[in-house]
Scaffold this active site. Structure first.
Site, mmCIF file in Angstrom:
data_model
loop_
_atom_site.group_PDB
_atom_site.id
_atom_site.type_symbol
_atom_site.label_atom_id
_atom_site.label_comp_id
_atom_site.label_asym_id
_atom_site.label_seq_id
_atom_site.Cartn_x
_atom_site.Cartn_y
_atom_site.Cartn_z
ATOM 1 N N LEU A 1 0.868 -1.170 0.000
ATOM 2 C CA LEU A 1 0.000 0.000 0.000
ATOM 3 C C LEU A 1 0.907 1.221 0.000
ATOM 4 C CD1 LEU A 1 -2.679 -0.909 2.727
ATOM 5 C CD2 LEU A 1 -2.963 -1.008 0.243
ATOM 6 N N ASP A 2 0.463 2.300 -0.626
ATOM 7 C CA ASP A 2 1.242 3.533 -0.590
ATOM 8 C C ASP A 2 1.418 4.008 0.850
ATOM 9 O OD1 ASP A 2 1.261 3.459 -3.350
ATOM 10 O OD2 ASP A 2 -0.454 4.811 -3.553
ATOM 11 N N LYS A 3 2.434 4.813 1.064
ATOM 12 C CA LYS A 3 2.767 5.285 2.412
ATOM 13 C C LYS A 3 1.552 5.836 3.148
ATOM 14 C CE LYS A 3 5.581 8.788 4.782
ATOM 15 N NZ LYS A 3 6.602 9.860 4.610
ATOM 16 N N ARG B 1 -5.357 5.732 -7.616
ATOM 17 C CA ARG B 1 -5.109 7.170 -7.682
ATOM 18 C C ARG B 1 -4.996 7.638 -9.136
ATOM 19 N NH1 ARG B 1 -0.023 7.628 -3.749
ATOM 20 N NH2 ARG B 1 -0.372 9.888 -3.934
ATOM 21 N N THR C 1 -1.712 5.507 2.297
ATOM 22 C CA THR C 1 -2.950 4.731 2.174
ATOM 23 C C THR C 1 -3.052 3.818 3.383
ATOM 24 O OG1 THR C 1 -2.925 4.799 -0.241
ATOM 25 C CG2 THR C 1 -4.196 3.033 0.782
#
EC number: 5.4.99.23
Length: 344
Positions: free
Chosen positions: A163-165, A262, A167
């Site tokens: 997961l993105d930082k 995104r 998210t």
């Protein structure tokens, strides 16, 4: 938050045994044996392995080949040698020097489930999943090495997706190479179901699908974009709640490209609220104050469903909205305009 057994697949074994397209077995938790399927005939060995073992990067696989950790029909192998289908490949999945440089760090983790094979993490905002790009410490990987030191023997400390930082939400971690191999196959075969809650700018009237390839932005190389020569990517979205200037969506992934949700939502003109990279569109003045309160993208990995790699049970976990997203939604709902909602 839940851990729920949905059903049990009678007679189905989900241990790390590739299917007929790549038949194989595991001699021990560090050794993988595969048979090259005919559809990979003519590829270089490293290219074939990259398709058979997508949980590991091609550079890592090349390193194992160069370190003589890979054999083809019991003979030493090279990256450039061709495969023609039917060969028996044996891979000793060891650590690289980079793996060994990662340090255990006492970082708190919110664990929803753990057994001998899996860990289900509810990741907070601000936690980078894997070291790199200036974030060499304080990551989920460092925390996992502290929580379960045996993960030092599993590539990437068992991480199979990211997961993105900023998210939040659910991630699965494998505790053995066998489980990691099986989970990676499930991801490749698109049987792992990942569902997200996303607040986007602008009003979306209908459910839809974004089917558009994603790759590096041609100018801004740290960003991703919809590009003609990118990797196939497909995102489904469902309208849950409509506001005057924003929409709450339920998103599900068929693929798992970097920044996929995104980028896809931006591509249809509805960037995520609060997104510092892809959310360049200014929010409507009626919701601007509420959106500004969220210093990150409004994206939460809400639900995760997968097949247990050892028992074959289909398991489902859910994570409630984090406080910041819940507060943002409540602030928007309290604005003097109506909303239309429907159940998940």
């Amino acid at each position: 938050m839940m851990n729920r057994l949905i059903n049990e697949q009678d007679g189905r074994n989900y241990s790390a045994k590739p299917d007929s397209s790549a038949a194989g077995s595991q001699e021990n938790e560090n050794t993988i044996e595969l048979t090259v399927p005919d559809n990979l005939a003519g590829l270089r060995l490293d290219q074939a392995l990259a398709q058979l073992l997508p949980q590991w990067s091609r550079s890592r696989l090349q390193g194992w080949i160069e370190q003589k950790c890979v054999s083809v029909d019991s003979a030493a192998a090279t990256c450039k040698q061709k495969v023609w289908g039917g060969e028996s490949i044996r891979v000793i999945a060891g650590q690289t020097e980079n793996d060994q440089s990662h340090q255990a760090e006492a970082i708190p983790l919110k664990i929803l489930f753990e057994d001998d094979h899996l860990i289900i993490i509810d990741k907070p905002a601000g936690l980078v999943v894997h070291p790199g790009n200036g974030n060499w410490h304080g990551t989920l990987l460092n925390a996992l090495l502290n929580h379960a030191p045996q993960l030092s023997q599993v590539p990437r400390a068992g991480i199979v997706h990211r997961l993105d930082k900023d998210t939040t939400g659910l991630l699965v971690v494998a505790k053995t190479i066998e489980a990691q191999f099986d989970l990676a196959r499930q991801l490749q075969q698109r049987t792992v179901k990942r569902h997200y809650l996303a607040l986007v700018l602008g009003k979306l009237e209908k459910d839809g699908v974004v089917d558009a390839p994603i790759g590096r932005h041609p100018i801004h190389r740290t960003r991703m974009a919809v590009v003609q020569n990118g990797k196939p990517a497909r995102t489904h979205y469902r309208v849950l709640e409509k506001f005057t200037a924003s929409t709450l969506l339920h998103c599900s992934l068929e693929t798992g490209r970097t920044h996929q949700i995104r980028v896809h939502l931006l591509s249809i003109g509805h960037p995520l609220a609060g997104d510092p990279v892809y959310g360049r569109t200014s929010p409507d003045p009626s919701t601007a104050d509420a959106v500004v309160r969220l210093p990150r993208q409004a994206l939460h990995a809400w639900q995760l469903e997968l097949t247990h790699p050892h028992s074959g049970q289909i398991l489902l976990w859910e994570s409630p909205l984090p406080d910041d997203m819940a507060a943002l939604l409540q602030a928007i709902r309290n604005l003097p305009h109506s909303s239309v909602s429907r159940p998940l």
